[in-house]
Design an enzyme around this catalytic site. Structure first.
Site, PDB file in Angstrom:
ATOM      1  CB  VAL A  26      -0.969   0.001   1.195  1.00 12.75           C
ATOM      2  CG1 VAL A  26      -1.780   1.295   1.219  1.00 12.75           C
ATOM      3  CG2 VAL A  26      -1.899  -1.201   1.131  1.00 12.75           C
TER       4      VAL A  26
ATOM      5  CE  LYS B  37      -8.152  -3.700   8.165  1.00 10.33           C
ATOM      6  NZ  LYS B  37      -7.002  -4.280   7.401  1.00 10.33           N
TER       7      LYS B  37
ATOM      8  CB  VAL C 245     -13.933   0.363   6.531  1.00  3.65           C
ATOM      9  CG1 VAL C 245     -15.149  -0.524   6.241  1.00  3.65           C
ATOM     10  CG2 VAL C 245     -13.706   0.472   8.030  1.00  3.65           C
TER      11      VAL C 245
ATOM     12  N   GLY D  56     -11.155  -1.032   1.704  1.00  3.31           N
ATOM     13  CA  GLY D  56     -10.173  -0.604   0.714  1.00  3.31           C
ATOM     14  C   GLY D  56     -10.561   0.677   0.006  1.00  3.31           C
TER      15      GLY D  56
ATOM     16  N   GLY E  82      -2.083 -15.415  -2.674  1.00  2.88           N
ATOM     17  CA  GLY E  82      -1.838 -14.172  -1.959  1.00  2.88           C
ATOM     18  C   GLY E  82      -3.080 -13.515  -1.393  1.00  2.88           C
TER      19      GLY E  82
ATOM     20  CD  GLU F 123      -1.286 -11.585   5.296  1.00  2.00           C
ATOM     21  OE1 GLU F 123      -0.102 -12.000   5.268  1.00  2.00           O
ATOM     22  OE2 GLU F 123      -1.642 -10.518   4.764  1.00  2.00           O
TER      23      GLU F 123
ATOM     24  CE  LYS G 163     -11.351  -4.739   6.739  1.00  2.00           C
ATOM     25  NZ  LYS G 163     -11.307  -5.672   5.587  1.00  2.00           N
TER      26      LYS G 163
ATOM     27  N   GLY H   1      -5.737  -4.509  -1.561  1.00  2.00           N
ATOM     28  CA  GLY H   1      -4.822  -4.361  -2.685  1.00  2.00           C
ATOM     29  C   GLY H   1      -4.183  -2.998  -2.703  1.00  2.00           C
TER      30      GLY H   1
END
Length: 430
Positions: free
Chosen positions: A15, A107, A134, A136, A189, A192, A207, A304
């Site tokens: 990010v 978050k 929240v 993205g 991906g 995790e 969230k 993403g």
């Protein structure tokens, strides 16, 4: 054009690098929309030498993340480190105390410490922005805080975790079991290496607590969220739901009323007539129901580098314009403190799946427990024996109080007829 808004950026993961790429790519457009340029002047991350696909040599490198709060060139600090406490919280407190507005995608920190940070920002006349925390790139926080500000919100709910939605919709499409799809999600991906934060519902709960505060004007109350994840959903549940005209989705649901603040993350059966039943893959979607605007649906990429960076930079544009405003749509001092609502008094329909021994009397035992607890059974399905000799029994209840279903399951706890824990999923009312 006036002086640029200068940014100190903590965290250069996907990010953080995405924020730099976005500002590089759309800098001229951003400057026209913000009324002045936005530029990164300082950065901090764990590894200075790592190749992130962006040129970081033009920025001041700061080894100590907390020192970004004191960087002389920066007007705003952007935190993309993560974690509810530790360096992220230290940086947030120091930035606001040092006169710098603060933008975050964190978050967990906002769910646990948002009220404290909002109060600090308001007292200092600074901005605290967290659109990226929240869903993205989906502008749901701005939508609730600004677009729906004139409405009384009755309920807010939705699909808040892309990993879980990817797994459930993949199980639905391919008939495969949870563990198999989870392994694939990790390879791609979407999940995790340790996926528990996502699949056990904690990420969605963070969230949801933020959305509930914005929607209802209540103090954030993450500790009141009842959380059940999707770890124990099996392919047979997906198949039974489909046969009944539903799809399984992990939903966060919140409402507030005379009985208190209700917040729950739990797998639900969603009717095919509802738009959330058709949200697939890693997409997030949030529904808010306003008394004048009606039902609002916010949907899009929930994670993403691109979508999340988009939300971060949108917050920076607001700050560049001087649009601060209270983080929770009203002053922190006006946010109400509410007790947790008693979920047992809520009414609704339920799906309950049992794994039982293949022997005479099992169905009668389950039906008796339901009867004695006051649960009315709408339908009962029994499937053939599994390789281990167990049998799946699924029940759909008529509408009734949740405490009755809980009491029935308590009566069956420890029964020799049950070979596994029951799976209880709520049925979303259309």
């Amino acid at each position: 054009m006036t002086e640029p808004l200068r940014i100190a950026l903590a965290g250069l993961g996907t990010v953080g690098a995405g924020v730099i790429r976005l500002i590089d790519a759309n800098g001229e457009l951003i400057a026209r929309r913000a009324g002045r340029p936005i530029e990164v002047v300082a950065i901090s991350a764990r590894d200075r030498a790592k190749d992130r696909g962006v040129d970081i040599s033009r920025f001041d490198w700061v080894d100590d993340t907390a020192a970004l709060a004191r960087h002389p060139k920066a007007d705003v600090v952007v935190e993309l480190v993560g974690g509810s406490d530790g360096p992220a919280l230290t940086l947030a407190r120091a930035s606001l105390a040092g006169g710098k507005s603060f933008v975050t995608a964190n978050k967990a920190m906002i769910a646990h410490h948002g009220l404290e940070l909002a109060s600090a920002a308001e007292n200092a006349g600074l901005a605290l922005k967290f659109e990226a925390a929240v869903a993205g790139g989906v502008p749901v926080i701005k939508g609730l805080r600004e677009g729906a500000a004139a409405n009384e919100i009755a309920r807010v709910y939705g699909i808040l975790n892309g990993t879980c939605n990817f797994i459930l919709s993949k199980m639905e499409a391919e008939g495969r079991d949870f563990a198999d799809i989870l392994s694939e999600a990790q390879r791609l991906g979407y999940a995790e290496a340790d996926p528990s934060f996502d699949i056990d519902g904690v990420d969605a709960a963070h969230k949801l607590s933020i959305l509930a505060s914005l929607a209802f004007g209540t103090q954030p109350a993450f500790d009141q969220v009842a959380i059940t994840g999707v770890r124990h959903v099996i392919a047979a549940d997906i198949a039974e739901a489909a046969a009944l005209g539903y799809r399984v989705r992990l939903l966060g649901v919140a409402d507030a009323g005379a009985g208190g603040l209700f917040q729950r993350v739990h797998p639900h059966l969603v009717p095919l007539s509802h738009p959330l039943a058709h949200v697939t893959g890693s997409t997030n979607a949030v529904v808010a129901e306003g008394n004048f605007v009606g039902r609002l649906l916010f949907q899009g990429a929930g994670a993403g580098d691109g979508p999340t960076a988009s939300a971060v930079v949108a917050d920076l544009i607001d700050i560049a314009r001087g649009e601060f405003g209270p983080p929770y749509a009203m002053p922190a001092t006006a946010l109400a403190s509410q007790n947790a609502a008693n979920a047992g008094e809520r009414t609704g329909r339920a799906y309950v799946r049992f794994t039982v021994a293949d022997k005479v009397g099992v169905l009668a035992e389950i039906a008796a427990a339901m009867r004695d607890a006051g649960v009315s059974i709408e339908s009962l399905m029994q499937r053939g024996a599994n390789p281990d000799g167990s049998v799946l029994v699924a029940i759909v209840t008529h509408e009734g109080p949740e405490r009755a279903v809980a009491e029935a399951l308590d009566k069956l706890r420890g029964s020799a007829s049950l070979t596994g824990e029951p799976m209880w999923m709520h049925i979303l009312a259309g």
